[in-house]
Design an enzyme around this catalytic site. Structure first.
Site, PDB file in Angstrom:
ATOM      1  NE  ARG A 128      -4.042  -2.037   2.092  1.00 30.91           N
ATOM      2  CZ  ARG A 128      -3.956  -3.226   2.676  1.00 30.91           C
ATOM      3  NH1 ARG A 128      -2.893  -3.503   3.437  1.00 30.91           N
ATOM      4  NH2 ARG A 128      -4.892  -4.121   2.521  1.00 30.91           N
ATOM      5  CE  LYS A 150       0.093  12.253 -15.481  1.00 29.48           C
ATOM      6  NZ  LYS A 150      -0.319  13.144 -16.598  1.00 29.48           N
ATOM      7  CD  GLU A 192       7.805  15.148 -22.901  1.00 31.14           C
ATOM      8  OE1 GLU A 192       7.307  16.215 -22.499  1.00 31.14           O
ATOM      9  OE2 GLU A 192       7.126  14.118 -23.104  1.00 31.14           O
ATOM     10  CE  LYS A 233       6.004  16.533 -14.810  1.00 33.47           C
ATOM     11  NZ  LYS A 233       6.159  15.258 -15.533  1.00 33.47           N
ATOM     12  CD  GLU A 243      -2.816  15.609 -15.953  1.00 37.87           C
ATOM     13  OE1 GLU A 243      -1.584  15.571 -16.132  1.00 37.87           O
ATOM     14  OE2 GLU A 243      -3.605  14.819 -16.477  1.00 37.87           O
ATOM     15  NE  ARG A 247       1.319  16.849 -13.037  1.00 36.89           N
ATOM     16  CZ  ARG A 247       1.795  15.952 -12.176  1.00 36.89           C
ATOM     17  NH1 ARG A 247       1.442  16.014 -10.910  1.00 36.89           N
ATOM     18  NH2 ARG A 247       2.620  15.008 -12.580  1.00 36.89           N
ATOM     19  CG  ASN A 251      -1.391  15.795 -20.510  1.00 39.11           C
ATOM     20  OD1 ASN A 251      -0.498  14.984 -20.315  1.00 39.11           O
ATOM     21  ND2 ASN A 251      -2.415  15.945 -19.687  1.00 39.11           N
ATOM     22  CG  HIS A 254       2.085  14.342 -23.814  1.00 32.37           C
ATOM     23  ND1 HIS A 254       2.800  15.502 -24.051  1.00 32.37           N
ATOM     24  CD2 HIS A 254       2.922  13.524 -23.111  1.00 32.37           C
ATOM     25  CE1 HIS A 254       4.003  15.386 -23.499  1.00 32.37           C
ATOM     26  NE2 HIS A 254       4.096  14.216 -22.942  1.00 32.37           N
ATOM     27  CG  HIS A 258      -0.236   9.630 -24.813  1.00 36.57           C
ATOM     28  ND1 HIS A 258      -0.758  10.024 -23.606  1.00 36.57           N
ATOM     29  CD2 HIS A 258       1.115   9.678 -24.657  1.00 36.57           C
ATOM     30  CE1 HIS A 258       0.225  10.292 -22.758  1.00 36.57           C
ATOM     31  NE2 HIS A 258       1.370  10.093 -23.381  1.00 36.57           N
ATOM     32  CG  HIS A 273       6.670   9.452 -24.773  1.00 33.77           C
ATOM     33  ND1 HIS A 273       5.292   9.487 -24.814  1.00 33.77           N
ATOM     34  CD2 HIS A 273       7.043  10.502 -23.992  1.00 33.77           C
ATOM     35  CE1 HIS A 273       4.847  10.499 -24.091  1.00 33.77           C
ATOM     36  NE2 HIS A 273       5.887  11.130 -23.581  1.00 33.77           N
TER      37      HIS A 273
END
Length: 375
Positions: A128, A150, A192, A233, A243, A247, A251, A254, A258, A273
């Site tokens: 956990r 993330k 990026e 960032k 997000e 934030r 993306n 992206h 993606h 990527h």
């Protein structure tokens, strides 16, 4: 670039009691044991790496941990995006549990974005929640995926659809390890870096236009570009950790990117990527111009810079066939969800003027995709 053993640059991610440092400089893999022990005394560690990176750096990291009194076990996965799946996740979880690591121990990600996302997810779910340290070894991971918490894996439905937010306790961005990167991987990471200028730092984008060759060559310009990207960032994560607001600007590029990665089945021989992000940023600026939100000249300027550094900017630069526009729209809908027929995109009003557009009609996107795929 900071000299080995010299003082690294420090960028702080401010998240209250969970704040952490991003250290940027040379020789940080060799210093990792001391830096981790100073912040997480008494821990044992699981090093998660891939076969390629592990061959270069896992031995030095394990030696550094041992010298600082940190016992470690190393778990090696196959390189590439296809390791970001349920099968490899289970292998790494089993490896951590077999080593009898406890909740207070640490998972150390030594690798690029795939390893960081995978190991971070493991740290988030085993017992956990375990402690987590990022040692990113690619430019892309150093400026993006290692910062902000993330984590996740891919599924047949799309990229990063299963995961958790798991902030690291420390990020060690060793600029020296970038010297072993293949040129294609470094270029992909640069996408990026450029993204931060295009989001809301037009002066940084202009600086990159003038200095990108020095960034590629290494030295002070590279360290500056990494630190500036991490700072951008970190500020956004501090404002919007989960997000729910701006934030999402991270993306930029992206949503299209993606979808392209999913359309190529995450085959890195066809598309990695950062290349998807590069094409995605070019498409986002072209789409913004099509919607009369920004000047077409901005899209031309973005494409000119990305082409100059050797990045792709159009779908016809991807080897092999792509699905049709309707299937591409399905991938986009999975990535950012549809709400009553409208999609969320990061669009722009100009260089450094990105914004969250929450009500983009799917019909507009489909029409644009048909034009793009037919060109």
């Amino acid at each position: 670039m900071s000299a080995v053993g010299g003082e690294p640059r420090n960028v702080r991610v401010e998240l209250g009691a969970r704040s952490y440092d991003i250290l940027i400089g040379g020789g940080l893999v060799a210093r990792a044991g001391g830096e981790i022990a100073a912040r997480l005394p008494g821990v044992r560690a699981a090093i998660v790496t891939d076969r390629n990176v592990g061959g270069h750096h896992a031995g030095a990291l394990a030696q550094s941990l041992e010298a600082a009194g940190i016992a470690s076990t190393t778990i090696v996965v196959e390189p590439g995006e296809r390791s970001k799946g349920f099968a490899t996740l289970q292998e790494v979880v089993d490896g951590v549990l077999a080593a009898r690591l406890e909740r207070g121990d640490v998972v150390v990600a030594l690798g690029g974005g795939v390893v960081g996302d995978l190991a971070g997810f493991v740290a988030g779910i085993v017992r956990r929640g375990m402690r987590f340290v990022q040692i990113p070894t690619s430019l892309l991971a150093q400026v993006d995926s290692s910062v902000g918490g993330k984590t996740g894996i891919n599924t047949a439905h799309g990229k990063n659809l299963v995961g958790v937010f798991q902030q690291p306790a420390l990020v060690l961005a060793d600029t020296g390890v970038l010297d072993t990167l293949p040129e294609r991987e470094f270029r992909a990471g640069y996408a990026e870096v450029a993204k931060y200028g295009l989001i809301d730092r037009p002066d940084f984008f202009a600086w990159l236009e003038e200095n990108w060759r020095d960034v590629f060559a290494g030295g002070a310009a590279r360290t500056h570009a990494i630190a500036e990207s991490c700072r951008a960032k970190a500020e956004m994560v501090a404002r919007d950790e989960f997000e729910t607001g701006d934030r999402a600007l991270l993306n930029l590029g992206h949503t299209f990117g993606h979808a392209l990665e999913a359309a190529t089945s995450y085959d890195s021989a066809r598309l990695v990527h950062g290349e998807g992000v590069s094409i995605g940023m070019a498409l986002a600026h072209r789409f913004s111009a099509r919607l009369n939100l920004a000047s077409p000249d901005d899209a031309v300027r973005v494409e000119r810079h990305l082409r100059a550094v050797g990045l792709p900017v159009s779908v016809d630069e991807i080897p092999g066939e792509l699905p049709g526009a309707e299937r591409m729209l399905d991938y986009i809908a999975q990535d950012k969800k549809v709400s009553r027929g409208a999609l969320t995109f990061i669009l722009t009003r100009g260089i450094g003027q990105s914004f969250v557009a929450r009500n983009v009609p799917a019909s507009e996107v489909l029409s644009f995709l048909k034009e793009v795929l037919a060109s």
